[in-house]
Design a protein around this motif. Sequence first.
Motif, mmCIF file in Angstrom:
data_model
loop_
_atom_site.group_PDB
_atom_site.id
_atom_site.type_symbol
_atom_site.label_atom_id
_atom_site.label_comp_id
_atom_site.label_asym_id
_atom_site.label_seq_id
_atom_site.Cartn_x
_atom_site.Cartn_y
_atom_site.Cartn_z
ATOM 1 N N ALA A 1 -17.656 -28.723 14.022
ATOM 2 C CA ALA A 1 -16.547 -28.912 13.054
ATOM 3 C C ALA A 1 -15.148 -27.858 13.216
ATOM 4 C CB ALA A 1 -17.151 -28.682 11.662
ATOM 5 N N LYS A 2 -15.574 -26.454 13.646
ATOM 6 C CA LYS A 2 -14.460 -25.818 14.089
ATOM 7 C C LYS A 2 -13.691 -26.214 15.199
ATOM 8 C CE LYS A 2 -16.589 -21.013 12.984
ATOM 9 N NZ LYS A 2 -16.963 -19.982 13.452
ATOM 10 N N MET A 3 -14.523 -26.743 16.134
ATOM 11 C CA MET A 3 -13.893 -27.257 17.422
ATOM 12 C C MET A 3 -12.928 -28.334 17.284
ATOM 13 S SD MET A 3 -15.602 -28.181 20.961
ATOM 14 C CE MET A 3 -16.697 -26.931 20.878
ATOM 15 N N ALA A 4 -13.506 -29.545 16.183
ATOM 16 C CA ALA A 4 -13.189 -30.614 16.212
ATOM 17 C C ALA A 4 -11.747 -30.545 15.133
ATOM 18 C CB ALA A 4 -13.756 -31.745 15.657
ATOM 19 N N THR A 5 -11.956 -29.920 13.965
ATOM 20 C CA THR A 5 -10.913 -30.186 12.823
ATOM 21 C C THR A 5 -10.260 -28.697 12.645
ATOM 22 O OG1 THR A 5 -12.842 -29.394 11.367
ATOM 23 C CG2 THR A 5 -12.496 -31.860 11.501
ATOM 24 N N GLY A 6 -10.753 -27.649 13.378
ATOM 25 C CA GLY A 6 -10.107 -26.181 13.027
ATOM 26 C C GLY A 6 -9.292 -26.299 14.277
ATOM 27 N N GLN A 7 -9.615 -26.481 15.599
ATOM 28 C CA GLN A 7 -8.645 -26.545 16.818
ATOM 29 C C GLN A 7 -8.178 -27.647 17.463
ATOM 30 O OE1 GLN A 7 -12.359 -23.622 17.853
ATOM 31 N NE2 GLN A 7 -11.361 -24.370 19.737
ATOM 32 N N PHE A 8 -8.798 -28.829 16.772
ATOM 33 C CA PHE A 8 -8.198 -30.075 17.329
ATOM 34 C C PHE A 8 -8.416 -30.471 18.677
ATOM 35 C CE2 PHE A 8 -6.201 -31.653 13.605
ATOM 36 C CZ PHE A 8 -6.475 -32.837 13.357
ATOM 37 N N ASP A 9 -9.707 -29.881 19.019
ATOM 38 C CA ASP A 9 -10.260 -30.163 20.675
ATOM 39 C C ASP A 9 -10.920 -31.402 20.470
ATOM 40 O OD1 ASP A 9 -8.735 -27.961 21.450
ATOM 41 O OD2 ASP A 9 -10.293 -26.707 21.388
ATOM 42 N N LEU A 10 -10.205 -32.490 20.234
ATOM 43 C CA LEU A 10 -11.167 -33.782 20.296
ATOM 44 C C LEU A 10 -11.882 -34.127 21.204
ATOM 45 C CD1 LEU A 10 -8.609 -35.893 18.000
ATOM 46 C CD2 LEU A 10 -10.562 -34.227 17.026
ATOM 47 N N GLY A 11 -11.369 -33.871 22.345
ATOM 48 C CA GLY A 11 -12.237 -34.313 23.585
ATOM 49 C C GLY A 11 -13.442 -33.580 23.842
ATOM 50 N N PRO A 12 -13.400 -32.183 23.924
ATOM 51 C CA PRO A 12 -14.665 -31.438 23.871
ATOM 52 C C PRO A 12 -15.442 -31.754 22.620
ATOM 53 C CG PRO A 12 -12.597 -30.053 24.197
ATOM 54 C CD PRO A 12 -12.187 -31.248 24.063
ATOM 55 N N ALA A 13 -15.174 -31.720 21.436
ATOM 56 C CA ALA A 13 -15.782 -31.977 20.372
ATOM 57 C C ALA A 13 -16.573 -33.261 20.659
ATOM 58 C CB ALA A 13 -15.124 -32.036 19.225
ATOM 59 N N ALA A 14 -16.015 -34.245 21.010
ATOM 60 C CA ALA A 14 -16.563 -35.614 20.945
ATOM 61 C C ALA A 14 -17.555 -35.738 22.283
ATOM 62 C CB ALA A 14 -15.687 -36.670 21.680
ATOM 63 N N ALA A 15 -17.409 -34.877 23.243
ATOM 64 C CA ALA A 15 -18.539 -34.871 24.287
ATOM 65 C C ALA A 15 -19.919 -33.917 23.670
ATOM 66 C CB ALA A 15 -17.636 -34.027 25.494
ATOM 67 N N PHE A 16 -19.263 -32.938 23.046
ATOM 68 C CA PHE A 16 -20.292 -31.929 22.214
ATOM 69 C C PHE A 16 -21.278 -33.005 21.456
ATOM 70 C CE2 PHE A 16 -20.359 -27.738 20.077
ATOM 71 C CZ PHE A 16 -21.800 -27.778 19.794
ATOM 72 N N SER A 17 -20.461 -33.997 20.666
ATOM 73 C CA SER A 17 -21.017 -34.758 19.566
ATOM 74 C C SER A 17 -22.222 -35.369 20.267
ATOM 75 C CB SER A 17 -20.115 -35.534 18.911
ATOM 76 O OG SER A 17 -19.278 -34.734 18.181
ATOM 77 N N ILE A 18 -21.830 -36.309 21.322
ATOM 78 C CA ILE A 18 -22.559 -37.122 21.940
ATOM 79 C C ILE A 18 -23.871 -36.438 22.521
ATOM 80 C CG2 ILE A 18 -23.016 -38.611 23.810
ATOM 81 C CD1 ILE A 18 -19.967 -39.684 23.404
ATOM 82 N N MET A 19 -23.595 -35.309 23.126
ATOM 83 C CA MET A 19 -24.822 -34.568 23.867
ATOM 84 C C MET A 19 -25.725 -34.123 22.505
ATOM 85 S SD MET A 19 -23.436 -32.496 26.892
ATOM 86 C CE MET A 19 -22.016 -31.711 26.067
ATOM 87 N N TYR A 20 -25.095 -33.689 21.436
ATOM 88 C CA TYR A 20 -25.594 -33.231 20.379
ATOM 89 C C TYR A 20 -26.701 -34.238 19.775
ATOM 90 C CZ TYR A 20 -25.998 -30.582 15.775
ATOM 91 O OH TYR A 20 -26.353 -30.043 14.586
ATOM 92 N N PHE A 21 -26.368 -35.489 19.621
ATOM 93 C CA PHE A 21 -26.999 -36.420 19.365
ATOM 94 C C PHE A 21 -28.003 -36.889 20.111
ATOM 95 C CE2 PHE A 21 -27.459 -41.289 19.326
ATOM 96 C CZ PHE A 21 -27.924 -41.367 18.218
ATOM 97 N N LEU A 22 -27.778 -36.790 21.409
ATOM 98 C CA LEU A 22 -28.879 -37.121 22.312
ATOM 99 C C LEU A 22 -29.813 -35.994 22.422
ATOM 100 C CD1 LEU A 22 -26.749 -38.423 25.418
ATOM 101 C CD2 LEU A 22 -28.219 -39.887 23.915
ATOM 102 N N VAL A 23 -29.536 -34.743 22.087
ATOM 103 C CA VAL A 23 -30.699 -33.902 22.046
ATOM 104 C C VAL A 23 -31.462 -34.162 20.865
ATOM 105 C CG1 VAL A 23 -30.912 -31.388 21.466
ATOM 106 C CG2 VAL A 23 -29.163 -32.014 23.326
ATOM 107 N N ILE A 24 -30.956 -34.097 19.792
ATOM 108 C CA ILE A 24 -31.907 -34.494 18.425
ATOM 109 C C ILE A 24 -32.713 -35.838 18.761
ATOM 110 C CG2 ILE A 24 -31.732 -35.397 16.150
ATOM 111 C CD1 ILE A 24 -29.463 -33.636 15.529
ATOM 112 N N LEU A 25 -32.124 -36.855 19.357
ATOM 113 C CA LEU A 25 -33.102 -37.941 19.777
ATOM 114 C C LEU A 25 -34.212 -37.893 20.438
ATOM 115 C CD1 LEU A 25 -32.268 -41.002 18.529
ATOM 116 C CD2 LEU A 25 -31.568 -41.447 21.016
#
Lengths: 290, 360
Positions: free
Chosen positions: A247-271
């Motif tokens: 959340a810090k990365m995406a909405t705090g720093q507006f680093d949408l690219g890295p945050a999106a990549a992070f999200s996808i990996m995060y999701f895959l890890v949980i899965l």
Amino acid sequence: MEKTQNNKAWFLVLPVLVLVAFSAILPLMTVVNYAFNDTFGNNEFFWAGLDWFEDQITSDRLHDALGRQILFSLIILAIEVPLGIFIALNMPKSGFWASFCLVLMALPLLIPFNVVGTIWQIFGRVDIGLLGHTLAALGIDYNYTNDPLDAWITVVIMDVWHWTSLVALLCYAGLQSIPQAYYQAAKIDQATRWSVFRYIELPKMKGVLLIAVLLRFMDSFMIYTEPFVLTGGGPGNSTTFLSIDLAKMATGQFDLGPAAAFSIMYFLVILLISWVFYTAMTNLDREENR
Amino acid sequence: MSRITLSNLAHSYLANPTSDADYALKEMDHVWQDGGAYALLGASGCGKTTLLNIISGLVRPSQGRVLFGDRDVTDAATTERNIAQVFQFPVVYDTMTVRDNLAFPLRNRGMDAAYIAKRVGQIAQMIGMEDILNRKAQGLTADAKQKISLGRGMVREDVNAILFDEPLTVIDPHMKWELRTQLKDLHREFGHTMIYVTHDQTEALTFAQKVVVMHEGRVVQMGTPEELFETPAHTFVGYFIGSPGMNLLNAEISGSEALLGGVSVPLGAAYGQTTGRTQIGIRPDYVTISDQGLPVTVKRVEDVGRHRIVRAEFQGQPLNAILPEGMTIPSDPRVAFAAGKINVYANDWRVAPPENGRGA
């Protein structure tokens, strides 16, 4: 009997597909879009390939958050599962006190997450909080805003307070389904309390326990609101878990690219971890049925 | 092993029982002799299981004492009583192998491994499960699981008694015979006190030396199968034992005669004054159909192979008779009762004839 083959039946699934597309697949595609592109606003996108992913995989910040996250999930599972079983075993089985305990146990589950965070944030304050003030009065040096260890202990206790009920209630349901004859037979066979637990209660609880562990793992692995309200991820980064970091990365720093990549990996890890959990536990079951 | 005495015992599942009807078990005094093979017979819901659970300590009686030998065990927990009980539906420890299931009661008693191995071997042979000893008990068929339950009940040699609560309900008919025979053999070999609960009279009569009949929370009669057949102490016993049950006809008793609506039937003994509702009871087996005696109307004839059952009516009351093979029903059917086979009942309880005090 000859089965009727009619592929038109697939159209019946269409409404669900449309609904899921709008509620899940399309938003997810937006994330995928950000993960593979770079943008500077104005709806202009530049292909970035796997750069963001590489960036994130090698990032120390993500490694640290992941480490904290895994440690946190393991700690709360190690506390909540045995504690939940213990509470379920000791809850009254019928009558007024059974209903009373059920309601009491359900209460923490009904409280909104940010309220839980606020409760503990105030509860732990040294100046006005009952817990913090009492500890200070007893001469214990406790301050969750300054000391990383104190912050961790507070976050863990908060999660145990909030979620042990879920494990306990699920186990309680499992225990209630055991026919009385099993306990009677165990008495006849002169089984000890431990044997009753080990050979009757635990095997019968296994199904619900699997669900409890899975739910608690997934929930704790994506925990956000409560520690965010309580510590804001601090002191320093000591309680910054994956979601908070994201959340810090995406909405705090507006680093949408890295945050999106992070999200996808995060999701895959949980899965992946959930799948491993599930497969391991159902395989265990199958082996026993051999 | 020891004698089991139930003294002044009664049980109600309610906290504050007020009337007789609140009691699942009405007050009783009963002694189970050491080494006896008893069958506890009665309709569903008559208190058989409650009585069994009180003996094993799973239920604490609301009044009275339970004694093993001279020791009062009323307040002793089940585990202290060293008693075996097999339930109606199979209970196995799913995660254990068949072998561990059988060994479990012995391990809990801290027996040494060599003895356990030997004893489990014997029991496995008895229930025919030697070849699947290493299998997990989970996933076995219901009757295999029940055999394990039976085996677990029999594995301890030093138990005070073995209680069976309709254990063969889920077992195949042909297997029932075999297991029941094995239970009898086991009884002959080790001399355990055995109490076998059932609602199946054949099962009760073939298993036990003494049959205890229960009705509405009371023990109404204890006796050998012959006693139950010839001199039922209660109309319920007459009705429950035998197929079909005993015929009961309303009658007035006058000395050595019974008056059935004006017709007199000799009783073979002089009875004193009876009070309340009086009936005479006669087994269908002792009713002969010919052209002499009391006039009856034949309603139906059932051929059961070996003989025929004649369902008739006498003065509007049902009366059954057994018709041996080869006999025919005359056009004007009449019945006669075998001498000395008539029992007299006042308010459902048997009245013993004064001079030859048989049974009762």
